[in-house]
Design a protein around this motif. Structure first.
Motif, PDB file in Angstrom:
ATOM      1  N   SER B 325       0.814  -1.460  -0.304  1.00 45.54           N
ATOM      2  CA  SER B 325      -0.108  -0.248   0.078  1.00 45.54           C
ATOM      3  C   SER B 325       0.801   1.590  -0.413  1.00 45.54           C
ATOM      4  CB  SER B 325      -0.828  -0.116   1.110  1.00 45.54           C
ATOM      5  OG  SER B 325      -0.252   0.229   2.172  1.00 45.54           O
ATOM      6  N   GLU B 326       0.259   2.714  -0.070  1.00 48.90           N
ATOM      7  CA  GLU B 326       1.026   3.469  -0.427  1.00 48.90           C
ATOM      8  C   GLU B 326       1.314   4.270   0.631  1.00 48.90           C
ATOM      9  OE1 GLU B 326      -0.582   7.548  -2.578  1.00 48.90           O
ATOM     10  OE2 GLU B 326      -0.860   5.835  -3.393  1.00 48.90           O
ATOM     11  N   LYS B 327       1.219   4.055   1.665  1.00 49.21           N
ATOM     12  CA  LYS B 327       1.375   4.270   3.406  1.00 49.21           C
ATOM     13  C   LYS B 327       3.128   3.995   3.769  1.00 49.21           C
ATOM     14  CE  LYS B 327      -1.735   1.889   5.491  1.00 49.21           C
ATOM     15  NZ  LYS B 327      -1.870   1.474   6.912  1.00 49.21           N
ATOM     16  N   MET B 328       2.846   2.330   3.054  1.00 53.03           N
ATOM     17  CA  MET B 328       4.493   1.164   3.302  1.00 53.03           C
ATOM     18  C   MET B 328       5.340   2.008   2.787  1.00 53.03           C
ATOM     19  SD  MET B 328       3.394  -0.585   5.444  1.00 53.03           S
ATOM     20  CE  MET B 328       2.325  -1.450   6.108  1.00 53.03           C
ATOM     21  N   ASP B 397      -5.045  -0.248  28.301  1.00 51.82           N
ATOM     22  CA  ASP B 397      -5.182  -0.446  26.833  1.00 51.82           C
ATOM     23  C   ASP B 397      -5.510  -0.987  26.390  1.00 51.82           C
ATOM     24  OD1 ASP B 397      -4.650  -0.131  24.291  1.00 51.82           O
ATOM     25  OD2 ASP B 397      -2.957  -0.590  24.040  1.00 51.82           O
ATOM     26  N   CYS B 398      -7.816  -0.367  25.909  1.00 53.21           N
ATOM     27  CA  CYS B 398      -8.523  -1.574  25.256  1.00 53.21           C
ATOM     28  C   CYS B 398      -8.646  -0.692  23.686  1.00 53.21           C
ATOM     29  CB  CYS B 398      -9.501  -0.774  26.809  1.00 53.21           C
ATOM     30  SG  CYS B 398      -9.703  -1.284  27.868  1.00 53.21           S
ATOM     31  N   GLN B 399      -9.158  -1.068  23.446  1.00 51.96           N
ATOM     32  CA  GLN B 399      -9.639  -1.033  21.889  1.00 51.96           C
ATOM     33  C   GLN B 399     -10.974  -1.448  21.160  1.00 51.96           C
ATOM     34  OE1 GLN B 399      -7.232   0.823  20.056  1.00 51.96           O
ATOM     35  NE2 GLN B 399      -5.622   1.242  21.894  1.00 51.96           N
ATOM     36  N   LEU B 437       1.401  -7.025  14.443  1.00 49.14           N
ATOM     37  CA  LEU B 437       2.048  -5.644  14.932  1.00 49.14           C
ATOM     38  C   LEU B 437       3.016  -4.947  13.662  1.00 49.14           C
ATOM     39  CD1 LEU B 437       4.807  -6.891  17.936  1.00 49.14           C
ATOM     40  CD2 LEU B 437       3.147  -4.743  17.806  1.00 49.14           C
ATOM     41  N   PHE B 438       3.159  -5.860  12.119  1.00 47.41           N
ATOM     42  CA  PHE B 438       2.968  -4.792  10.957  1.00 47.41           C
ATOM     43  C   PHE B 438       1.770  -4.504  10.287  1.00 47.41           C
ATOM     44  CE2 PHE B 438       6.283  -9.041   9.565  1.00 47.41           C
ATOM     45  CZ  PHE B 438       7.569  -7.719  10.356  1.00 47.41           C
ATOM     46  N   HIS B 439       0.803  -5.091  10.561  1.00 43.42           N
ATOM     47  CA  HIS B 439      -0.620  -4.562   9.632  1.00 43.42           C
ATOM     48  C   HIS B 439      -1.752  -3.981  10.891  1.00 43.42           C
ATOM     49  CE1 HIS B 439       1.249  -5.764   6.000  1.00 43.42           C
ATOM     50  NE2 HIS B 439       1.495  -6.702   6.677  1.00 43.42           N
ATOM     51  N   ASP B 440      -1.677  -3.608  11.643  1.00 49.44           N
ATOM     52  CA  ASP B 440      -2.158  -3.329  12.449  1.00 49.44           C
ATOM     53  C   ASP B 440      -2.598  -1.098  12.558  1.00 49.44           C
ATOM     54  OD1 ASP B 440      -3.513  -5.887  13.473  1.00 49.44           O
ATOM     55  OD2 ASP B 440      -3.510  -5.419  15.725  1.00 49.44           O
ATOM     56  N   PRO B 441      -3.671  -1.406  12.228  1.00 51.11           N
ATOM     57  CA  PRO B 441      -3.298   0.501  11.944  1.00 51.11           C
ATOM     58  C   PRO B 441      -2.994   0.959  13.032  1.00 51.11           C
ATOM     59  CG  PRO B 441      -5.833  -0.421  12.502  1.00 51.11           C
ATOM     60  CD  PRO B 441      -4.868  -1.191  12.072  1.00 51.11           C
ATOM     61  N   PRO B 442      -2.843   2.308  12.227  1.00 48.19           N
ATOM     62  CA  PRO B 442      -1.809   3.072  13.345  1.00 48.19           C
ATOM     63  C   PRO B 442      -2.694   3.320  14.799  1.00 48.19           C
ATOM     64  CG  PRO B 442      -1.679   4.168  11.434  1.00 48.19           C
ATOM     65  CD  PRO B 442      -2.284   3.278  11.176  1.00 48.19           C
ATOM     66  N   GLY B 443      -2.253   3.781  16.046  1.00 51.64           N
ATOM     67  CA  GLY B 443      -3.415   3.640  16.855  1.00 51.64           C
ATOM     68  C   GLY B 443      -3.994   2.603  17.336  1.00 51.64           C
ATOM     69  N   SER B 444      -3.180   1.146  17.094  1.00 49.44           N
ATOM     70  CA  SER B 444      -3.986  -0.392  18.201  1.00 49.44           C
ATOM     71  C   SER B 444      -3.465  -0.897  18.926  1.00 49.44           C
ATOM     72  CB  SER B 444      -4.316  -1.235  16.912  1.00 49.44           C
ATOM     73  OG  SER B 444      -4.572  -0.698  15.125  1.00 49.44           O
ATOM     74  N   TYR B 445      -1.912  -0.167  19.240  1.00 51.33           N
ATOM     75  CA  TYR B 445      -1.775  -0.295  20.346  1.00 51.33           C
ATOM     76  C   TYR B 445      -0.919   1.189  21.067  1.00 51.33           C
ATOM     77  CZ  TYR B 445      -0.880  -4.779  18.511  1.00 51.33           C
ATOM     78  OH  TYR B 445      -1.426  -5.990  17.355  1.00 51.33           O
ATOM     79  N   ASN B 446      -0.741   0.786  22.059  1.00 50.92           N
ATOM     80  CA  ASN B 446      -0.289   2.066  22.878  1.00 50.92           C
ATOM     81  C   ASN B 446       1.045   2.813  23.496  1.00 50.92           C
ATOM     82  OD1 ASN B 446      -0.584   1.568  25.522  1.00 50.92           O
ATOM     83  ND2 ASN B 446      -2.199   2.370  26.058  1.00 50.92           N
ATOM     84  N   PRO B 504       3.783   3.152  11.335  1.00 51.54           N
ATOM     85  CA  PRO B 504       4.735   2.348  12.493  1.00 51.54           C
ATOM     86  C   PRO B 504       4.660   1.089  11.604  1.00 51.54           C
ATOM     87  CG  PRO B 504       2.055   2.670  12.975  1.00 51.54           C
ATOM     88  CD  PRO B 504       2.278   3.452  11.861  1.00 51.54           C
ATOM     89  N   GLY B 505       3.610   0.123  10.785  1.00 52.60           N
ATOM     90  CA  GLY B 505       3.672  -0.894  10.507  1.00 52.60           C
ATOM     91  C   GLY B 505       4.982  -1.316   9.879  1.00 52.60           C
ATOM     92  N   LYS B 506       5.925  -0.220   9.290  1.00 51.74           N
ATOM     93  CA  LYS B 506       7.172   0.044   8.295  1.00 51.74           C
ATOM     94  C   LYS B 506       7.940   0.101   8.793  1.00 51.74           C
ATOM     95  CE  LYS B 506       7.753   3.903   6.062  1.00 51.74           C
ATOM     96  NZ  LYS B 506       7.638   5.116   5.419  1.00 51.74           N
TER      97      LYS B 506
END
Lengths: 338, 766
Positions: B325-328, B397-399, B437-446, B504-506
């Motif tokens: 994807s482009e953001k990567m 940390d709840c999502q 960790l590679f692919h979860d969208p930004p903000g999935s982990y604090n 963050p995935g990159k």
């Protein structure tokens, strides 16, 4: 210019007898030399050889050509109004336009709180049928095929196709098929049941809140929590049950979701319940957890200490190498480890 | 006693033909009584030892008369059949490796799913009612008991199946015969052990062991028989020798890498980097073929299993997912940042290795009893579960559950409709966590979650590697790296206050590469493996930079994990080059002397005595001209191996019997091959008192053209000969062609470049 007409075999001849559609195959259409026109022209050997060069060299755009087009439009009595389309096609297109407008309105109105699938499935189904009737042969086969072609694919934009794709994708993303019956007429039984329960719990919330009065402190929702617990739990269980059923049924990631209405309803309720009302207070039994975990974490220390103290250290027996000048080295090594 | 003591001094039994009839049992008895007197020679295990347990493989064909006759008999067409057979074997290696990988994957997925669902239901139940300590106990007990089974089979049935198997395969391809390393039993234990340790929730991966499994499959198929099952299919008999087997094992290792990561080219390069010293184009091409077949088999079978038969979307055991994807995409400005991450990876990798070094040393010295090893593995499993549970318990940390694809969402203390984000990292198989960790969208982990996870997992993984369970270190390394890489990416976007190029995935991917590179220190093959696993060629450049930096920085502190473990196992491993400062040493100082030689026509009794001497387990014996008149060592005529002598003794190929026409047929090369690779020990061969007086003629069986060097040859020169030709024995002769010494692998491997220049390792019995 009328001499060109026999060269356009793809165009139907029958409607030409009717006054309005005499423009159908008119060679002066500005579009004719481009995509749609050329392909049908090339179908006919005569046209390719004799007439095409004459058209493409700009003869159409001569003032004479334009004047003729305007005349013909005028004589047809439809100035500027869909000169390309037969009336049947036009009515189909109009129906599609209305249908999509209705569906769009429905979707937007029901966007929050999400009631897409419940409210708009009728619209969606109708629109599908309308699209189908454009795309597929309904009634006179050759004619409707013609319709499909001129509405769906004759320009660069494909606006009808784009619209219908958009609706399909939205519908797929919302996963509405999941809460509709198999023939997609009406909601499925489980969804009905769920929504029933959902309404019941909302009523329950409302009821209890009214009883408490508005000026009560926002933290004091114990009444709600106590009285509506049963309904909420039922709702929650049903939702989990539906989810489990759904997981077992489908493998792909998409069908792992329930339909958006159900998901959103559950989401709202859960937020109300645990965020606003603060009802789900899990008992945190920190002390036993700390006790058990520190016991387990303590075990390796015991293990390593005891094996360090009690286990006999493994010794290696050195072998004397048989070498000419290795004595000095060997002495060194022995000294180091003794 | 005195007389026997005298016999056992090193020099006396080396004189040829001088040994009187020593009874074997008496010999052993004498040795036992000698042990107390050798006390000064007993030292605790350390890294500066070479074990006598390891022998060399015979990569150099013994070019004796039998061999030459057979080669002459084979015509051109027959050679073509042999070539076709090689291709068939490679295809079979690929297919079987792929199938084994599928089996592991499917079983792990189902068993782990079962376990996690069970624990999740339990936790959900107790969250409402209270009593979460029971859930913790359940989780810890489940883990510990599964790991116990896994560890039991490894510790008691096949200890060589412990660990990732990559060091062992590296040694095998280097030319060291690790006992039992390519047996069917090892494969079975390895596969079951991997499944159990991954299901048991240890911080391990199933990718490393695939390489070992592929190698065992290759070694098994290419021989056309299984000695463990006592089945001989009478096929591929031509390949029953170390040279051929090694080629197939390198193909198997490549197929294993390819199945593990979906990286066929990476697999080939892995074999190139770690393995074969001779490399030819045809072999490379065949290995590539095996790799491709392996990944394709895995892909098609898993696709069918997942229900999308024509999709071919799972080329490896771990799929990093799509990075297109482009953001990567990365920009030039980010390259210095990646290099910095490489430095961090190198330092963390060195720390990992150093900690693991001390731990491994402690384990070798104190935790050597199998039952202790099992207990240790169980404790680690229980602690891993406990740490995971406590982390999840403490995390706030709840999502939101909606729109996320978490396999086992744990709610715990989160609001309804939310899940605990720490649980996605701990409450999952490591492979899945890496991909998340590679692919979860930004903000999935604090950031707090990621930081705690990195620290905890770092120590857990470090503690786990080296346990007596079969499990790999690739995935834990990737996971640690992905966690801190993601943390790095998040903090970068905080610092720059923009999220333009800080997906963050990159950074998770680069962190994973850096950490893995810092731990295992592989270069070329790892770059290609990572590149292929991401499926994005443009990542090649940053990954290469990251791995290079990590290796340079890491090598400054300690060596790679695999090399370290090879050293700790006291394996005589030959590196690519001789130590740089060793030019001053000559063959004269390196060689062992005096040498036990045999005469061309030797008395059977002498041969038996030499072979059954337990204090010298020599495998190659120079054959000299039989000259009964002089006691001096005569000129070198050839070299004969212990295995050949044993076959000769077993078939009783004695001169007297031949003269009496007692021997039905001449011994053929097939007889040697049938005994390969498990030649019977000398104790199992019965030689009667009369037969001891017979004579045995070695001239037909010995290799008449062994490699020799003069005494003045330098160590690097000798080393080069050894490494390039895959030698096992190199005879040192003087200018009269008389044998003065013998250089073997251990003589060369004992010189190593240490911290204070050239070091010499000592030989030890382990």
């Amino acid at each position: 210019m009328r001499t060109a007409r026999p060269c356009r075999p793809a165009r139907p001849r029958a409607p030409r007898s009717g006054g309005t559609s005499s423009l159908q195959g008119h060679p002066a259409r500005p579009r004719a030399p481009r995509s749609g026109g050329t392909s049908s022209l090339q179908g006919h050997p005569l046209c390719r050889d004799t007439l095409l060069p004459a058209r493409t060299n700009g003869a159409l755009w001569t003032p004479a050509g334009l004047r003729e087009l305007a005349e013909e439009l005028w004589s047809a009595g439809l100035p500027g109004d869909l000169p390309d389309l037969e009336p049947e096609c036009r009515s189909l297109l109009a129906a599609f336009a209305e249908g999509s407008a209705a569906l769009t309105g429905c979707l937007a109105r029901r966007a929050r709180p999400v009631r897409l699938c419940q409210g708009c499935h009728g619209h969606y189904r109708r629109l599908l049928a309308q699209y189908d009737s454009i795309a597929r042969a309904v009634g006179n086969s050759s004619e409707s095929h013609n319709c499909a072609k001129s509405i769906l694919t004759s320009d660069r934009l494909h606006i009808v196709v784009t619209l219908s794709e958009f609706f399909n994708e939205t519908w797929e993303a919302a996963n509405c098929a999941n809460c509709l019956k198999n023939n997609s007429e009406g909601l499925s039984n489980s969804t009905e049941e769920f929504l029933d329960l959902f309404n019941k719990s909302l009523t329950c919330f409302e009821h209890n809140l009214q009883g408490q009065g508005i000026d009560l402190s926002p933290n004091n929702y114990t009444e709600v929590c106590k009285n509506c617990n049963e309904t909420y739990m039922k709702l929650n269980d049903l939702y989990n049950h539906l989810q489990r059923l759904n997981r077992q049924g489908g493998e792909s990631a998409h069908s792992a979701h329930l339909c958006i209405d159900v998901e959103d309803a559950m989401n709202i309720t859960r937020k109300l319940w645990s965020r606003t009302f603060n009802c789900s207070l899990p008992c945190s039994d920190t002390v036993p957890v700390i006790a058990v975990s520190s016991f387990i974490l303590f075990l390796p220390i015991v293990f390593y200490l005891s094996s360090f103290l009690h286990s006999k250290q493994k010794k290696r027996i050195l072998i004397l190498p048989k070498r000419i000048q290795s004595n000095a080295n060997l002495v060194n090594i022995q000294e180091k480890y003794s | 006693g005195n007389e026997s003591d005298l016999k056992l001094t090193p020099s006396s039994f080396l004189r040829i033909g001088q040994l009187s009839n020593v009874d074997l049992n008496e010999d052993i008895h004498e040795l036992e009584t000698e042990v107390p007197r050798q006390r000064p020679n007993e030292i605790p295990h350390n890294e500066k030892l070479l074990s006598l347990k390891y022998e060399s493989l015979d990569y150099d064909n013994s070019e004796n008369q039998l061999f030459l006759e057979e080669e002459r008999r084979i015509n051109h067409a027959a050679f073509r059949t042999v070539e076709i057979k090689r291709w068939v074997i490679c295809a079979m290696i690929g297919i079987l490796t792929g199938l084994v990988a599928c089996f592991i994957d499917i079983v792990v997925e189902n068993l782990a799913g079962l376990k996690y669902r069970l624990v999740k239901d339990n936790i959900d139940k107790f969250t409402a009612k209270g009593g979460l300590s029971f859930s913790l106990l359940l989780w810890a007990t489940l883990n510990a008991s599964v790991v116990m089974v896994g560890s039991l089979i490894v510790a008691f049935i096949e200890p060589v199946a412990a660990g990732s198997g990559i060091p062992q395969i590296k040694c095998y391809l280097n030319g060291v015969k690790i006992p039992h390393v390519v047996r069917l039993k090892t494969l079975v234990i390895k596969v079951c052990g991997v499944i159990l340790s991954v299901v048991g929730g240890l911080a391990v991966g199933k990718e490393g062991p695939m390489i070992h499994s592929g190698s065992v499959i290759a070694a098994g198929i290419s021989q056309g028989r299984s000695t463990s099952l006592k089945r001989d299919f009478k096929i591929f008999e031509y390949f029953r020798r170390d040279t051929e087997k090694r080629d197939f094992v390198s193909a198997g290792a490549a197929a294993g890498v390819s199945a593990a990561f979906g990286a066929p080219v990476g697999g080939v390069l892995f074999s190139l980097e770690e393995g074969a010293s001779f490399w030819n184009q045809f072999l490379t091409w065949r290995i590539f073929f095996a790799s491709m077949i392996s990944t394709f088999t895995l892909n098609s079978v898993l696709s069918v299993y997942h229900g999308n038969a024509w999709d071919l979307s799972s080329p490896g055991l771990i799929n990093f997912g799509r990075f297109d994807s482009e953001k990567m995409e990365y920009t030039i400005q980010e390259i210095p940042i990646f290099i910095f991450m490489g430095v961090v990876g190198g330092i963390l990798g060195a720390l990992f290795n150093a900690l693991n070094y001390w731990l491994t040393m402690f384990r070798i010295r104190y935790i050597h009893r199998p039952c202790l090893q099992v207990v240790e593995a169980m404790l680690v499993a229980a602690v891993t579960a406990t740490v995971g549970f406590v982390m999840i318990y403490c995390s706030r940390d709840c999502q939101p559950l909606q729109g996320s694809s978490v396999a086992y969402p744990l709610q715990l203390f989160c609001a309804d409709g939310e899940y605990n984000s720490m649980a996605t990292a701990f409450f999952n198989t490591p492979e899945k966590s890496v991909v998340n960790l590679f692919h979860d969208p930004p903000g999935s982990y604090n950031p707090m979650t990621l930081g705690m996870f990195t620290v905890m997992y770092f120590f857990l993984a470090c503690w786990t590697y080296g346990l007596t369970v079969s499990a790999g270190v690739f995935i834990p390394s990737l996971l640690i790296g992905a966690a801190w890489g993601r943390l790095f990416g998040i903090s970068l976007s905080y610092l720059t206050k923009s999220s333009i190029w800080a997906d963050p995935g990159k950074y998770a991917l680069m962190g994973a590469a850096a950490q893995l590179g810092g731990i295992v220190r592989m270069t070329l093959s790892l770059t290609v493996i990572m590149m292929e696993a991401t499926g994005n060629v443009t990542y090649g450049f940053p990954i290469m930079l990251v791995l290079m930096t990590a290796k340079i920085v890491g090598d400054y502190f300690v060596e790679g994990l695999y090399d370290m473990h090879i050293q700790l196992q006291s394996v005589p491993f030959l590196h690519w080059e001789a130590p740089v400062t060793s030019h001053s040493l000559t063959a004269r100082e390196v060689m062992s002397t005096p040498v036990t030689c045999l005469r061309r026509i030797e008395r059977v009794g002498t041969v038996v005595d030499i072979l059954s001497d337990t204090s010298s387990n020599h495998n190659g014996f120079p054959v000299v001209e039989s000259n009964p008149d002089t006691t001096q060592v005569a000129g070198l005529r050839g070299l004969i191996l212990r295995s050949q002598l044993i076959v000769l003794l077993k078939h009783k190929v004695f001169v007297e019997r031949t003269n009496l026409s007692l021997v039905q047929r001449r011994l053929k090369l097939k007889d040697f091959r049938d005994a390969y690779p498990r030649f019977p020990p000398i104790q199992s061969i019965h030689v009667s008192q009369d037969e001891r007086e017979c004579m045995i003629d070695l001239s037909e069986f010995m290799n008449p053209s062994p490699y020799t060097v003069p005494q003045e040859a330098s160590l690097p020169r000798v080393f080069k000969l050894f490494r390039a030709l895959g030698l096992r024995h190199l005879v040192v002769v003087d200018n009269r062609n008389e044998v003065v010494g013998m250089v073997t692998r251990k003589d060369l491997a004992r010189y190593r470049l240490g911290k204070e220049g050239l070091e010499e390792l000592s030989l030890a019995q382990t």
